[in-house]
Design a protein around this motif. Structure first.
Motif, short mmCIF file in Angstrom:
data_model
loop_
_atom_site.label_atom_id
_atom_site.label_comp_id
_atom_site.label_asym_id
_atom_site.label_seq_id
_atom_site.Cartn_x
_atom_site.Cartn_y
_atom_site.Cartn_z
N SER A 122 0.85 -1.02 -0.15
CA SER A 122 0.05 0.11 0.02
C SER A 122 0.92 1.35 0.05
O SER A 122 0.85 2.04 -0.76
N VAL A 123 1.75 1.37 0.91
CA VAL A 123 2.50 2.77 1.17
C VAL A 123 3.70 2.68 0.33
O VAL A 123 4.31 1.74 0.27
N PRO A 124 3.93 3.67 -0.45
CA PRO A 124 5.15 3.76 -1.35
C PRO A 124 6.48 4.15 -0.69
O PRO A 124 6.29 4.47 0.71
N HIS A 125 7.40 4.10 -1.29
CA HIS A 125 8.70 4.79 -0.65
C HIS A 125 8.39 5.95 -0.12
O HIS A 125 7.77 6.92 -0.83
N PRO A 126 8.91 6.73 1.09
CA PRO A 126 8.50 7.69 1.60
C PRO A 126 9.07 8.98 0.40
O PRO A 126 8.37 9.97 0.46
N GLY A 127 10.19 8.78 -0.24
CA GLY A 127 10.49 9.76 -1.27
C GLY A 127 9.46 9.96 -2.26
O GLY A 127 8.95 11.02 -2.80
N ALA A 128 9.04 8.89 -2.70
CA ALA A 128 7.94 8.86 -3.90
C ALA A 128 6.52 9.47 -2.98
O ALA A 128 5.78 10.14 -3.96
N MET A 129 6.36 9.19 -1.85
CA MET A 129 5.12 9.58 -1.28
C MET A 129 5.07 11.23 -1.21
O MET A 129 4.37 12.02 -1.58
#
Length: 276
Positions: A122-129
């Motif tokens: 569900s959650v993408p990489h923090p940089g992508a987020m």
């Protein structure tokens, strides 16, 4: 193992499958607990894998410290390191959903020697987020994160009328009546919801801890029915992984992938283990 300790906190953990099997650590999200993986773990055990599913910081009754700084990303990642140490494991396959995925991304970036493979759900990489927040409608999808920063208000809203608003949110996302009732009951434990919301309230502090590129084999799982997370972050995640990578898209599944697509999650984890 039934529990492990770190810095005076005691974490509950479900340890199952063959003790000498390939180890898989399963990290749940909000407002779940280790029960989120109940349909996944038997499928992994059938293939000889050992699973370790902790109730994370704020969710284990004896691991609910006060103050938002106790829930910053550095702390939640070090909890996983402590779990591996307590289990006598140098490394493990790591699977995380929702906030558990955020922990898994950071764990893989900061401690790659402890992570054999990564399955981030569900959650993408923090940089992508972060990139998606300014290039898509992700900021609108994430409006609730701002609401959760408020003191007292989220607790009153979610747990009013015996937790009816929280229950409706979970049921509206497709969770069974039993699963929703279980999670609501856990959040109604003394201090539980405030502790769980501590993860959100620590976000300004966690933002200081940069999560760099991940260099372990990675699968990112995103679902088209996710009301909270859009496609932009999922598609941008590849840029933050410098290792074998694939994006798995589940059509029509809502945010609660471990409960609603358990068989596919197990298949993907098994593929990762076989690739190790």
């Amino acid at each position: 193992m039934e529990s492990f300790q770190r810095d005076g906190l005691t974490f509950d953990v479900r340890d199952g499958g063959p003790p000498d099997g390939e180890p898989v650590v399963l990290l749940h999200g909000f407002p779940q607990d280790s029960a989120a993986w109940d349909q996944v773990v038997p499928l992994l055990h059938e293939h000889g894998l050992r699973t370790l599913a902790p109730d994370q910081r704020g969710y284990s009754p004896m691991a609910r410290p006060r103050g938002r700084s106790a829930y910053r990303l550095r702390e939640t990642v070090e909890d996983v390191v402590a779990l591996l140490d307590a289990a006598g494991l140098g490394s493990a396959h790591l699977v995380g959903h929702d906030w558990g995925a955020m922990v898994a991304w950071a764990m893989a970036a900061w401690h790659p020697e402890r992570v054999r493979t990564l399955t981030a759900i569900s959650v993408p990489h923090p940089g992508a987020m972060a990139r998606a927040m300014v290039t898509s409608n992700q900021a609108l999808r994430s409006y609730y994160m701002g609401v959760f920063q408020l003191p007292f208000v989220p607790e009153l809203l979610l747990l009013s009328r015996g937790g009816t608003p929280l229950r409706r949110m979970l049921r509206g996302g497709g969770l069974s009546r039993e699963a929703a009732a279980h999670y609501v009951a856990r959040m109604r434990e003394p201090g539980a919801l405030t502790a769980a919301l501590g993860w959100y309230r620590a976000m300004p502090l966690s933002a200081r801890d940069r999560v760099g590129k991940v260099r372990v084999p990675t699968v990112h799982v995103w679902s088209t029915g996710d009301a909270f997370l859009g496609r932009a972050g999922a598609e941008a995640t590849e840029q933050f992984v410098d290792a074998p990578y694939r994006l798995e898209v589940l059509d029509g599944v809502t945010h609660w992938i471990p409960e609603l697509a358990a068989e596919r999650v197990a298949e993907l984890v098994l593929e990762q283990v076989g690739r190790d």
